[in-house]
Structure formats: C-alpha cells, structure tokens
Write a protein that holds these residues in place. Structure first.
Motif, PDB file in Angstrom:
ATOM      1  N   LEU A  50      35.810  41.599  42.430  1.00  0.00           N
ATOM      2  CA  LEU A  50      37.208  41.494  42.017  1.00  0.00           C
ATOM      3  C   LEU A  50      37.514  40.154  41.356  1.00  0.00           C
ATOM      4  O   LEU A  50      38.209  40.099  40.343  1.00  0.00           O
ATOM      5  CB  LEU A  50      38.116  41.702  43.233  1.00  0.00           C
ATOM      6  N   SER A  51      36.995  39.061  41.897  1.00  0.00           N
ATOM      7  CA  SER A  51      37.309  37.728  41.371  1.00  0.00           C
ATOM      8  C   SER A  51      36.858  37.545  39.923  1.00  0.00           C
ATOM      9  O   SER A  51      37.387  36.694  39.208  1.00  0.00           O
ATOM     10  CB  SER A  51      36.653  36.653  42.238  1.00  0.00           C
ATOM     11  N   TYR A  52      35.874  38.331  39.495  1.00  0.00           N
ATOM     12  CA  TYR A  52      35.323  38.203  38.146  1.00  0.00           C
ATOM     13  C   TYR A  52      35.852  39.283  37.204  1.00  0.00           C
ATOM     14  O   TYR A  52      35.427  39.360  36.053  1.00  0.00           O
ATOM     15  CB  TYR A  52      33.797  38.292  38.198  1.00  0.00           C
ATOM     16  N   ALA A  53      36.769  40.123  37.686  1.00  0.00           N
ATOM     17  CA  ALA A  53      37.242  41.273  36.908  1.00  0.00           C
ATOM     18  C   ALA A  53      38.198  40.848  35.800  1.00  0.00           C
ATOM     19  O   ALA A  53      39.087  40.019  36.004  1.00  0.00           O
ATOM     20  CB  ALA A  53      37.927  42.277  37.829  1.00  0.00           C
ATOM     21  N   ALA A  54      38.033  41.447  34.636  1.00  0.00           N
ATOM     22  CA  ALA A  54      38.898  41.180  33.486  1.00  0.00           C
ATOM     23  C   ALA A  54      40.232  41.906  33.646  1.00  0.00           C
ATOM     24  O   ALA A  54      40.344  42.874  34.403  1.00  0.00           O
ATOM     25  CB  ALA A  54      38.198  41.632  32.203  1.00  0.00           C
ATOM     26  N   PRO A  55      41.275  41.474  32.926  1.00  0.00           N
ATOM     27  CA  PRO A  55      42.600  42.097  33.057  1.00  0.00           C
ATOM     28  C   PRO A  55      42.600  43.600  32.815  1.00  0.00           C
ATOM     29  O   PRO A  55      43.282  44.346  33.528  1.00  0.00           O
ATOM     30  CB  PRO A  55      43.433  41.361  32.001  1.00  0.00           C
ATOM     31  N   GLU A  56      41.855  44.066  31.813  1.00  0.00           N
ATOM     32  CA  GLU A  56      41.880  45.499  31.508  1.00  0.00           C
ATOM     33  C   GLU A  56      41.321  46.340  32.654  1.00  0.00           C
ATOM     34  O   GLU A  56      41.724  47.488  32.848  1.00  0.00           O
ATOM     35  CB  GLU A  56      41.129  45.798  30.205  1.00  0.00           C
ATOM     36  N   ILE A  57      40.398  45.770  33.434  1.00  0.00           N
ATOM     37  CA  ILE A  57      39.891  46.486  34.604  1.00  0.00           C
ATOM     38  C   ILE A  57      40.984  46.582  35.663  1.00  0.00           C
ATOM     39  O   ILE A  57      41.217  47.642  36.251  1.00  0.00           O
ATOM     40  CB  ILE A  57      38.649  45.778  35.178  1.00  0.00           C
ATOM     41  N   LEU A  58      41.673  45.471  35.899  1.00  0.00           N
ATOM     42  CA  LEU A  58      42.731  45.450  36.910  1.00  0.00           C
ATOM     43  C   LEU A  58      43.905  46.338  36.513  1.00  0.00           C
ATOM     44  O   LEU A  58      44.616  46.859  37.372  1.00  0.00           O
ATOM     45  CB  LEU A  58      43.212  44.015  37.124  1.00  0.00           C
ATOM     46  N   GLU A  59      44.103  46.520  35.220  1.00  0.00           N
ATOM     47  CA  GLU A  59      45.176  47.397  34.744  1.00  0.00           C
ATOM     48  C   GLU A  59      44.816  48.869  34.902  1.00  0.00           C
ATOM     49  O   GLU A  59      45.668  49.743  34.752  1.00  0.00           O
ATOM     50  CB  GLU A  59      45.477  47.097  33.275  1.00  0.00           C
TER      51      GLU A  59
END
Length: 209
Positions: free
Chosen positions: A154-163
């Motif tokens: 999670l800490s390395y996840a890009a914004p588009e993944i979190l969206e």
C-alpha cells in the motif's frame, strides 16, 4: 548453497533458494501468479535484475535458485547504514531505473517495486528481485494492457491504484521507484497513512513528510 557454472570450473557462487509450497499457497496464486513468475524469470536477463540459476518443481514445491545478495535488501541496508549520500543514492536509482527500462522494453511490469525487493550485492550494486506479481503488459497486437488487480504494498501504491481504476502497470512501477528514492534518502516513507483513502488524500495534497 553454492553453484559452479558448467563452463567456469574455477568460479563458485553462493546461492539463495526461494521455496513456494503449493499446498499452503492461495489457489489464485498457484493458478495465476506462480506460472507467470516462472515464465518471466525464464525469459529475462539484466545486470540489475536478480540472476536465476535454475528452477524446479518437486513434491508440490517450486524451487528458485538465485544469486545470493550478501548485503541483504535495500531496506535492511539503509536501516543499518543510515540514509544514502546523494552520489550513492543516485547510482542505485540509476541502476533501478535501468532495470525498469529493460523490463519496459521487453513488455514486463514488476508491480511490486519496494525496498524489500531490491537486493544489495557484496560489491554494492543492486538487483531487482521477487517477480511474484510481475506480468506482461503487451497484447499480441502490440497494444498496452491495463491492470485492475491491486498488487504490491500500500505505501508504494500510485494514486490510480488507490482510486480503483484501471492503471498502466509500467507507470506505477515508476511511481513506486520514486517512493524507494524518498525512503533511501530520508529513512521514512513520504506518505505515512494506513488507510487507502487517507493515503490518496495525502498524495493529492502532496502532504509528504
């Protein structure tokens, strides 16, 4: 464990062994991710990607025999040695980006770039390792395929993944490499939020430490 290349009688290498037990692994991993990892590792070769000497399956276990990294992983290294100096960090980031450029050229995304998956050798070079979430991103007609499955940390996840929207896997690898760079220079993560939505808000606000 040691390994002697058949064409180099005077050279002996120390090896690390990764063992995957099929009986204890999730069904999705066995059917999707493990076959991909085996296929990809058999195809790739680069100075800054971990060397795989052999792979085999026996008694419901998969064995990966790979180069031994004398200095552990990158997180262990900076934890024990402190934050990297600029020249040192620039060298290692160049090596990491060269590895990612190579993977991009052969149509492969790693999808789990993080400090723990970057190994440090005795002569202080890095090797990108752990291709358990890697996949090919080019269709047969050359189109770039998007991903929808969240992989990695999670800490390395890009914004588009979190969206929660489809994402280009090679681009999120570059984002994760940027997180790695921040950590090795600062000894902490840029966005220290535990919930995905909080992390996304911090990224949008550029509220890094």
């Amino acid at each position: 464990m040691t390994y002697r290349p058949p064409d180099k009688d005077n050279e002996v290498y120390k090896m690390a062994v990764k063992v995957v037990e099929r009986s204890s692994a999730e069904d999705n991993f066995i059917k999707r991710f493990l076959p991909r990892e085996i296929e990809i590792l058999a195809e790739i070769e680069h100075p800054y990607v971990i060397t795989i000497y052999a792979m085999m399956e026996m008694n419901e276990k998969a064995f990966f025999f790979m180069r031994f990294a004398e200095n552990g992983d990158l997180l262990e290294y900076v934890t024990s040695h402190g934050a990297l100096r600029e020249n040192h960090g620039r060298l290692w980031m160049r090596q990491l980006l060269l590895a990612l450029d190579y993977l991009d050229r052969v149509g492969i995304a790693h999808r789990d770039i993080k400090c723990e998956n970057i190994l440090v050798t005795a002569n202080l070079n890095i090797k990108l390792a752990d291709f358990g979430f890697a996949r090919k991103f080019l269709a047969e007609d050359g189109r770039e395929l998007l991903c929808e499955t969240f992989c990695g940390s999670l800490s390395y996840a890009a914004p588009e993944i979190l969206e929660g929207r489809p994402f280009c896997p090679k681009k999120v690898d570059v984002w994760s490499a940027g997180i790695v760079m921040f950590i090795v220079f600062n000894l902490e993560k840029p966005f220290r939020r535990k919930a995905p939505q909080q992390l996304l808000l911090a990224q949008r606000a550029r509220a890094y430490k």
